[in-house]
Design a protein around this motif. Structure first.
Motif, PDB file in Angstrom:
ATOM      1  N   ASN A 129      -4.282  -3.476  -0.682  1.00 33.04           N
ATOM      2  CA  ASN A 129      -5.545  -3.984  -0.156  1.00 33.04           C
ATOM      3  C   ASN A 129      -6.279  -2.910   0.635  1.00 33.04           C
ATOM      4  O   ASN A 129      -5.711  -1.903   1.040  1.00 33.04           O
ATOM      5  CB  ASN A 129      -5.327  -5.237   0.709  1.00 33.04           C
ATOM      6  CG  ASN A 129      -4.439  -4.978   1.912  1.00 33.04           C
ATOM      7  OD1 ASN A 129      -4.275  -3.858   2.378  1.00 33.04           O
ATOM      8  ND2 ASN A 129      -3.850  -6.041   2.438  1.00 33.04           N
ATOM      9  N   ASN A 133       0.804  -1.227   0.000  1.00 31.52           N
ATOM     10  CA  ASN A 133       0.000   0.000   0.000  1.00 31.52           C
ATOM     11  C   ASN A 133       0.841   1.283   0.000  1.00 31.52           C
ATOM     12  O   ASN A 133       0.499   2.268   0.652  1.00 31.52           O
ATOM     13  CB  ASN A 133      -0.942   0.020   1.209  1.00 31.52           C
ATOM     14  CG  ASN A 133      -2.039  -1.015   1.110  1.00 31.52           C
ATOM     15  OD1 ASN A 133      -2.326  -1.543   0.028  1.00 31.52           O
ATOM     16  ND2 ASN A 133      -2.661  -1.327   2.230  1.00 31.52           N
ATOM     17  N   ILE A 181       1.656  -5.843  -2.640  1.00 29.52           N
ATOM     18  CA  ILE A 181       0.259  -5.992  -2.230  1.00 29.52           C
ATOM     19  C   ILE A 181      -0.392  -4.623  -2.107  1.00 29.52           C
ATOM     20  O   ILE A 181       0.193  -3.690  -1.552  1.00 29.52           O
ATOM     21  CB  ILE A 181       0.133  -6.718  -0.873  1.00 29.52           C
ATOM     22  CG1 ILE A 181       0.716  -8.128  -0.945  1.00 29.52           C
ATOM     23  CG2 ILE A 181      -1.319  -6.783  -0.415  1.00 29.52           C
ATOM     24  CD1 ILE A 181       0.737  -8.845   0.385  1.00 29.52           C
ATOM     25  N   LYS A 215      -2.503  -8.972  -5.234  1.00 26.37           N
ATOM     26  CA  LYS A 215      -1.181  -9.402  -4.789  1.00 26.37           C
ATOM     27  C   LYS A 215      -0.369  -9.889  -5.985  1.00 26.37           C
ATOM     28  O   LYS A 215      -0.868 -10.612  -6.829  1.00 26.37           O
ATOM     29  CB  LYS A 215      -1.330 -10.523  -3.761  1.00 26.37           C
ATOM     30  CG  LYS A 215      -0.036 -11.051  -3.192  1.00 26.37           C
ATOM     31  CD  LYS A 215      -0.284 -12.251  -2.276  1.00 26.37           C
ATOM     32  CE  LYS A 215      -1.116 -11.875  -1.073  1.00 26.37           C
ATOM     33  NZ  LYS A 215      -1.258 -13.012  -0.129  1.00 26.37           N
ATOM     34  N   GLU A 256      -8.186  -7.319  -2.136  1.00 24.75           N
ATOM     35  CA  GLU A 256      -6.731  -7.337  -2.164  1.00 24.75           C
ATOM     36  C   GLU A 256      -6.248  -7.777  -3.533  1.00 24.75           C
ATOM     37  O   GLU A 256      -6.815  -8.672  -4.162  1.00 24.75           O
ATOM     38  CB  GLU A 256      -6.202  -8.283  -1.080  1.00 24.75           C
ATOM     39  CG  GLU A 256      -4.694  -8.442  -1.084  1.00 24.75           C
ATOM     40  CD  GLU A 256      -4.223  -9.314   0.054  1.00 24.75           C
ATOM     41  OE1 GLU A 256      -4.031  -8.781   1.162  1.00 24.75           O
ATOM     42  OE2 GLU A 256      -4.068 -10.538  -0.161  1.00 24.75           O
TER      43      GLU A 256
END
Length: 203
Positions: free
Chosen positions: A164, A138, A162, A171, A169
């Motif tokens: 989310n 993030n 990642i 990935k 989410e």
């Protein structure tokens, strides 16, 4: 030689370095330290570092870091030969020539980069040689003239990217996040060009 310390709520102003200057350096036995809510402003020409981390298990949280280098090779945070570094919730502004970076890693393992906001005239995050097991979670990018995230090593290592929130989410692991990958998708999808990734409620 200063392990197990907390450096918190300080202002560091370094007015002038010709070359090779840094505001905070965690070196030799400087492990297991926590740097929290500090304001760093360092000025110089080239090889200017806000943080230079060269030991294990150091944590950088909620710092504001600005490097003002007139030349090349300026770094908001430079991590080298270190394991277990956590860098989270920092605001990093790097000025200088095209080879100046927000966060630069080389010879690192188990690095955690989370929710940092980065402004850079080059790559916002650069993963250099021998970088293994990096979690990028993030992070937000602005004015990255180069890549938002660039893996220049591209060896047989594990990196995990990642994004989310409460909606879900997304990935990437090594199978989809490889050497010279950049976050340059068009606006309107999951990734907003050069700024990071946004997951919205499309229902």
């Amino acid at each position: 030689n200063s392990p197990n310390k907390t450096i918190e709520n300080n202002t560091f102003l370094v007015t002038s370095w010709a070359t090779e200057g840094y505001a905070i350096r965690a070196w030799r036995n400087s492990s297991n330290n926590r740097f929290i809510n500090n304001s760093i402003n360092i000025n110089g020409s080239s090889n200017v570092y806000g943080f230079l981390i060269e030991n294990d298990n150091n944590t950088l949280l909620n710092n504001t870091i600005r490097t003002n280098g007139s030349g090349a090779n300026n770094y908001g945070i430079y991590i080298i030969s270190a394991t277990g570094t956590k860098v989270a919730y920092n605001r990093i502004i790097t000025d200088g020539a095209s080879t100046s970076y927000g966060i630069y890693l080389t010879n690192t393992n188990l690095t955690h980069l989370e929710e940092n906001t980065i402004f850079s005239p080059s790559d916002c995050i650069n993963l250099g040689r021998d970088v293994n097991t990096t979690l990028l979670l993030n992070n937000n990018f602005s004015s990255c003239v180069g890549f938002s995230i660039l893996d220049t090593f591209g060896g047989n290592t594990t990196q995990l990217l990642i994004y989310n929130n409460t909606y879900g989410e997304i990935k990437w692991t090594n199978d989809s996040f490889r050497k010279n990958t950049s976050l340059n998708f068009l606006p309107g999808g999951f990734i907003l060009n050069r700024y990071g990734l946004f997951i919205q409620n499309n229902s």
